[in-house]
Design a protein around this motif. Structure first.
Motif, PDB file in Angstrom:
ATOM      1  N   GLY A  91       0.953  -0.961  -0.329  1.00 54.91           N
ATOM      2  CA  GLY A  91       0.034   0.089  -0.156  1.00 54.91           C
ATOM      3  C   GLY A  91       0.427   1.658  -0.225  1.00 54.91           C
ATOM      4  O   GLY A  91       0.231   2.372   0.455  1.00 54.91           O
ATOM      5  N   ARG A  92       2.293   0.770  -0.656  1.00 50.42           N
ATOM      6  CA  ARG A  92       2.858   2.436  -0.084  1.00 50.42           C
ATOM      7  C   ARG A  92       4.557   2.623  -0.910  1.00 50.42           C
ATOM      8  O   ARG A  92       4.301   0.910  -0.957  1.00 50.42           O
ATOM      9  N   LEU A  93       5.096   3.003  -1.249  1.00 44.42           N
ATOM     10  CA  LEU A  93       6.540   2.992  -1.392  1.00 44.42           C
ATOM     11  C   LEU A  93       6.952   4.062  -0.461  1.00 44.42           C
ATOM     12  O   LEU A  93       6.817   5.289  -1.307  1.00 44.42           O
ATOM     13  N   ASP A  94       7.813   3.980   0.013  1.00 42.80           N
ATOM     14  CA  ASP A  94       8.871   5.064   0.361  1.00 42.80           C
ATOM     15  C   ASP A  94      10.528   5.550  -0.178  1.00 42.80           C
ATOM     16  O   ASP A  94      11.173   6.841  -0.393  1.00 42.80           O
ATOM     17  N   VAL A  95      10.813   4.765  -1.051  1.00 47.05           N
ATOM     18  CA  VAL A  95      11.635   4.535  -1.119  1.00 47.05           C
ATOM     19  C   VAL A  95      12.234   3.740  -2.027  1.00 47.05           C
ATOM     20  O   VAL A  95      12.062   2.784  -2.170  1.00 47.05           O
ATOM     21  N   LEU A  96      12.593   4.672  -3.632  1.00 50.99           N
ATOM     22  CA  LEU A  96      13.165   3.651  -4.661  1.00 50.99           C
ATOM     23  C   LEU A  96      14.575   4.163  -4.855  1.00 50.99           C
ATOM     24  O   LEU A  96      15.090   4.994  -5.295  1.00 50.99           O
ATOM     25  N   VAL A  97      15.258   3.280  -5.469  1.00 49.32           N
ATOM     26  CA  VAL A  97      16.656   3.116  -5.547  1.00 49.32           C
ATOM     27  C   VAL A  97      16.696   2.715  -7.023  1.00 49.32           C
ATOM     28  O   VAL A  97      16.796   1.390  -7.537  1.00 49.32           O
ATOM     29  N   ASN A  98      16.829   3.350  -7.753  1.00 45.93           N
ATOM     30  CA  ASN A  98      17.387   2.956  -9.560  1.00 45.93           C
ATOM     31  C   ASN A  98      18.896   2.370  -9.751  1.00 45.93           C
ATOM     32  O   ASN A  98      19.977   3.426  -9.734  1.00 45.93           O
ATOM     33  N   ASP A  99      19.383   1.091  -9.040  1.00 45.39           N
ATOM     34  CA  ASP A  99      20.868   0.282  -9.301  1.00 45.39           C
ATOM     35  C   ASP A  99      21.583  -0.252 -10.691  1.00 45.39           C
ATOM     36  O   ASP A  99      21.512  -1.347 -10.492  1.00 45.39           O
ATOM     37  N   ARG A 146       2.486   9.533  -0.629  1.00 42.04           N
ATOM     38  CA  ARG A 146       2.723   9.940   0.325  1.00 42.04           C
ATOM     39  C   ARG A 146       3.773  11.473   0.358  1.00 42.04           C
ATOM     40  O   ARG A 146       4.739  10.844  -0.236  1.00 42.04           O
ATOM     41  N   PRO A 147       3.832  12.399   1.994  1.00 45.65           N
ATOM     42  CA  PRO A 147       5.442  13.085   1.160  1.00 45.65           C
ATOM     43  C   PRO A 147       6.238  12.275   1.609  1.00 45.65           C
ATOM     44  O   PRO A 147       5.574  11.470   2.935  1.00 45.65           O
ATOM     45  N   GLY A 148       7.284  13.031   1.756  1.00 42.56           N
ATOM     46  CA  GLY A 148       8.401  12.436   1.776  1.00 42.56           C
ATOM     47  C   GLY A 148       9.635  11.429   1.484  1.00 42.56           C
ATOM     48  O   GLY A 148      10.168  10.737   2.066  1.00 42.56           O
ATOM     49  N   GLY A 149       8.559  11.204   0.533  1.00 47.43           N
ATOM     50  CA  GLY A 149       9.656   9.797  -0.939  1.00 47.43           C
ATOM     51  C   GLY A 149      10.740  10.027  -1.102  1.00 47.43           C
ATOM     52  O   GLY A 149      11.181  11.714  -1.299  1.00 47.43           O
ATOM     53  N   LEU A 150      11.360   9.142  -0.962  1.00 49.43           N
ATOM     54  CA  LEU A 150      13.036   9.283  -1.420  1.00 49.43           C
ATOM     55  C   LEU A 150      12.952   8.670  -3.290  1.00 49.43           C
ATOM     56  O   LEU A 150      12.988   7.299  -2.722  1.00 49.43           O
ATOM     57  N   LEU A 151      14.061   9.199  -4.321  1.00 49.54           N
ATOM     58  CA  LEU A 151      14.077   8.657  -4.963  1.00 49.54           C
ATOM     59  C   LEU A 151      15.882   9.080  -5.054  1.00 49.54           C
ATOM     60  O   LEU A 151      16.283  10.097  -5.327  1.00 49.54           O
ATOM     61  N   VAL A 152      16.858   7.597  -5.654  1.00 47.46           N
ATOM     62  CA  VAL A 152      17.695   7.049  -5.693  1.00 47.46           C
ATOM     63  C   VAL A 152      18.967   7.035  -6.831  1.00 47.46           C
ATOM     64  O   VAL A 152      18.083   5.920  -6.955  1.00 47.46           O
ATOM     65  N   GLU A 153      19.340   8.233  -7.477  1.00 48.09           N
ATOM     66  CA  GLU A 153      19.658   6.927  -8.622  1.00 48.09           C
ATOM     67  C   GLU A 153      21.463   7.106  -8.760  1.00 48.09           C
ATOM     68  O   GLU A 153      22.240   7.478  -8.463  1.00 48.09           O
TER      69      GLU A 153
END
Length: 241
Positions: A91-99, A146-153
């Protein structure tokens, strides 16, 4: 356990930086979906022993909950199905790491574009750029709910270093500079949704392939400094995590 209750997706977590990041997210208490092409039943063209199941188990052992899902991130429908599963189950995703990467065996050092194998070069770009964009396309709508999500490339080399140094292949150079620019562009789109994008580079990574090249293990890696003194600055994959 600062990330207890949070859900992360590490796309491209079979080995190397992706595995180290997944383990550290687990150590912080997150539920971590780890994706890649190599499972215990099926290997990618890498033909290496590391699997996504091992990564998931390491993330769980570190204190989180690791979930392995076989995904080829060049296949949009597979990525869409992955995100639908995360939505359904978490029901949510807080962090996406594109590695996602996979191009080590394709590039040819010190060859101009006219001498480099064109098919391999174009596949490098697909693996390094298309996969990240496909994953962002499907995953970011869930992340911004949701606020506060993080995407890391995840890339190779800081923006300053890559701006000043030719990466010895036009295809490799473009692949590694693109991730920095993607993070910058995504940040503009994410800002109105109270989400953040960054690009992240490891230093000299003691990946499984690097340890193998130096004929050492993580336990005795310092032995390699006898013939390559600069290896002393190398980093465990968990450091970037």
């Amino acid at each position: 356990m600062k990330l207890e209750g949070k859900v992360a997706l590490v796309a491209g977590a079979t080995r190397g930086a992706g595995r180290g990041i997944a383990v550290e997210l687990g150590a912080a208490g997150a539920t971590v979906y780890v994706t890649g092409r190599t499972t215990r039943e099926q290997a990618s063209e890498y033909q290496r022993p590391e699997t996504i199941e091992e990564t998931a188990e390491l993330a769980t052992a570190a204190g989180g909950k690791g979930i392995a899902v076989q995904v080829d991130h060049l296949e949009p429908e597979a990525v869409r199905g992955l995100v639908e599963r995360i939505r359904r189950d978490e029901g949510r995703l807080d962090v996406l790491v594109n590695d996602i990467w996979g191009g080590e065996k394709l590039f040819e050092w010190n060859k101009p574009v006219w001498d480099h194998n064109l098919e391999n070069g174009l596949r490098i770009l697909r693996l390094a750029i298309d996969t990240h964009l496909i994953t962002a396309h499907y995953a970011l709508p869930l992340l911004i709910e949701r606020p506060g999500g993080l995407l890391v490339e995840v890339t190779d080399g800081t923006a300053q270093y890559n701006a000043e140094h030719y990466r010895l292949s036009p295809f490799y150079d473009l692949a590694k500079t693109s991730a920095n620019r993607m993070a910058w562009a995504h940040a503009k789109d994410l800002a109105p949704h109270s989400a953040t994008a960054i690009s992240l580079t490891p230093g000299w990574l003691r990946s499984e392939m690097m340890l193998e090249a130096f004929k050492v293990t993580e336990e005795n890696w310092r032995d390699a400094t006898a013939f390559q003194p600069h290896f002393v600055i190398s980093e465990t994959p968990r450091f970037v995590g």
